[in-house]
Design a protein around this motif. Structure first.
Motif, mmCIF file in Angstrom:
data_model
loop_
_atom_site.group_PDB
_atom_site.id
_atom_site.type_symbol
_atom_site.label_atom_id
_atom_site.label_comp_id
_atom_site.label_asym_id
_atom_site.label_seq_id
_atom_site.Cartn_x
_atom_site.Cartn_y
_atom_site.Cartn_z
ATOM 1 N N LYS A 8 0.832 -1.208 0.000
ATOM 2 C CA LYS A 8 0.000 0.000 0.000
ATOM 3 C C LYS A 8 0.869 1.262 0.000
ATOM 4 O O LYS A 8 0.585 2.238 -0.715
ATOM 5 C CB LYS A 8 -0.917 -0.023 1.230
ATOM 6 N N ARG A 11 2.657 1.695 -3.485
ATOM 7 C CA ARG A 11 1.704 2.128 -4.511
ATOM 8 C C ARG A 11 1.361 3.607 -4.333
ATOM 9 O O ARG A 11 1.292 4.366 -5.307
ATOM 10 C CB ARG A 11 0.426 1.279 -4.443
ATOM 11 N N SER A 17 -3.481 4.560 -8.513
ATOM 12 C CA SER A 17 -4.703 4.041 -7.892
ATOM 13 C C SER A 17 -4.645 2.519 -7.943
ATOM 14 O O SER A 17 -3.796 1.940 -8.623
ATOM 15 C CB SER A 17 -5.932 4.539 -8.652
ATOM 16 N N GLN A 18 -5.572 1.874 -7.216
ATOM 17 C CA GLN A 18 -5.599 0.407 -7.266
ATOM 18 C C GLN A 18 -5.894 -0.084 -8.672
ATOM 19 O O GLN A 18 -5.344 -1.109 -9.097
ATOM 20 C CB GLN A 18 -6.648 -0.123 -6.286
ATOM 21 N N ARG A 29 -8.726 -5.337 -9.910
ATOM 22 C CA ARG A 29 -8.604 -4.395 -8.805
ATOM 23 C C ARG A 29 -8.920 -5.076 -7.490
ATOM 24 O O ARG A 29 -8.342 -4.762 -6.431
ATOM 25 C CB ARG A 29 -9.543 -3.201 -9.012
ATOM 26 N N VAL A 32 -5.840 -6.688 -5.987
ATOM 27 C CA VAL A 32 -4.965 -5.709 -5.341
ATOM 28 C C VAL A 32 -5.546 -5.295 -3.995
ATOM 29 O O VAL A 32 -4.829 -5.176 -2.990
ATOM 30 C CB VAL A 32 -4.768 -4.469 -6.237
ATOM 31 N N SER A 33 -6.855 -5.106 -3.949
ATOM 32 C CA SER A 33 -7.512 -4.708 -2.712
ATOM 33 C C SER A 33 -7.340 -5.774 -1.632
ATOM 34 O O SER A 33 -7.060 -5.460 -0.467
ATOM 35 C CB SER A 33 -9.000 -4.461 -2.963
ATOM 36 N N GLU A 36 -3.724 -5.708 -0.294
ATOM 37 C CA GLU A 36 -3.451 -4.561 0.569
ATOM 38 C C GLU A 36 -4.200 -4.638 1.899
ATOM 39 O O GLU A 36 -3.849 -3.943 2.855
ATOM 40 C CB GLU A 36 -3.820 -3.262 -0.159
#
Length: 305
Positions: A8, A11, A17-18, A29, A32-33, A36
């Motif tokens: 996080k 980035r 952004s994600q 996405r 990635v979420s 993180e």
């Protein structure tokens, strides 16, 4: 700091952004979420891509420690080169060196054809062989240069890999040194060949003299192979020094056009001497003159800059 916290943070530092980060990694996405939020872990391929995007080592991503900014293994400026990338680069460089060495060796060895065969067919064959050598060099010169970023940027390595690589490189240097010394000895011995020829009216066409261009071709082949290997490994073992030398080379490369002019001109003069005056044997001295002229011109221009 845990992996998901580092991810996080890195980035955010890039300002992605994600969605943007997911697109670069070619994942969703949602993936990635989850990473993180500490709800999952990416596969090895994605970790390698992350290390390249963020220019950090895999050790930094995987270990829980959070080293200060700028220490090895973190986000110091440079291009992260994994073991796989370095090995692929060296293999690519080795193949390119073989192509260049083969092209140059063919051009040198082709000299013996017009020296000993006066028939029209031998001249045609000579031009064909020269064309093959030139074609190999042109093809290699026009080929896409892979891994260019490794030669132009400071590199970041994993500690365990670079230490092991430096040890192997020391052993390899001895082998490359043997190749270079062998080439030097071969060239020195080749100048004794004329003393072994028969004392006849056609001594300039004695079959033994054919060994001279052949030995030169072999020696130059060894020089190019060994020199390229040493240069490639030095890029890794002494990266900071290599990058500084590359920057100096880029500044001085504006004089390199002389090579593109003098060597084709020397070849034309050599062929003219051979075909018009049938003086192939002393004609090769034109190339020695080209070497002297090129070195002198480069030194002169560099002193004025």
């Amino acid at each position: 700091m845990k992996f998901y916290q580092k991810l996080k943070k890195l980035r955010a530092q890039k300002g992605w952004s994600q969605e943007e980060f997911a697109e670069k990694l070619q994942v969703s996405r949602q993936a990635v979420s989850k990473w993180e939020n500490g709800q999952g872990f990416p596969e090895t391929e994605k970790l390698v891509k992350m290390s390249r995007l963020f220019k950090v080592s895999l050790d930094y991503l995987l270990k829980d420690e959070d080293q200060p900014f700028g220490e090895q293994g973190t986000t110091e400026e440079g291009y992260y080169a994994s073991q796989e990338v370095v090995e692929a680069y060296l293999l690519n460089k080795k193949q390119g060196a073989k192509n260049i060495a083969a092209g140059v060796a063919i051009l040198i060895a082709s000299i013996l054809l017009p020296m000993y065969f006066q028939e029209t067919f031998s001249y045609v064959l000579f031009m064909m062989v020269v064309a093959v050598g030139v074609a190999i060099l042109v093809w290699q010169g026009l080929s896409v240069k892979a891994y260019k970023e490794l030669e132009t940027q400071p590199l970041i390595f994993d500690d365990s890999f670079i230490q092991d690589f430096r040890q192997k490189s020391l052993a390899n240097r001895k082998r490359y040194g043997i190749l270079i010394v062998t080439g030097i000895v071969i060239i020195i011995l080749s100048f004794g060949i004329p003393f072994l020829t028969n004392d006849t009216g056609h001594a300039d066409r004695d079959p033994l003299l054919a060994l001279m261009p052949l030995t030169w071709a072999f020696a130059v082949y060894l020089f190019i192979i060994a020199g390229s290997a040493i240069e490639g490994e030095r890029l890794v073992t002494n990266n900071e020094e290599y990058v500084k030398e590359y920057e100096k080379y880029e500044k001085s490369s504006k004089h390199d056009w002389i090579h593109a002019v003098i060597w084709p001109l020397a070849t034309v003069i050599f062929l003219a001497i051979g075909f018009i005056w049938n003086a192939w044997h002393p004609g090769w001295l034109v190339f020695l003159g080209a070497v002297v002229f090129t070195i002198a011109y480069t030194a002169w221009k560099s002193s004025k800059d």
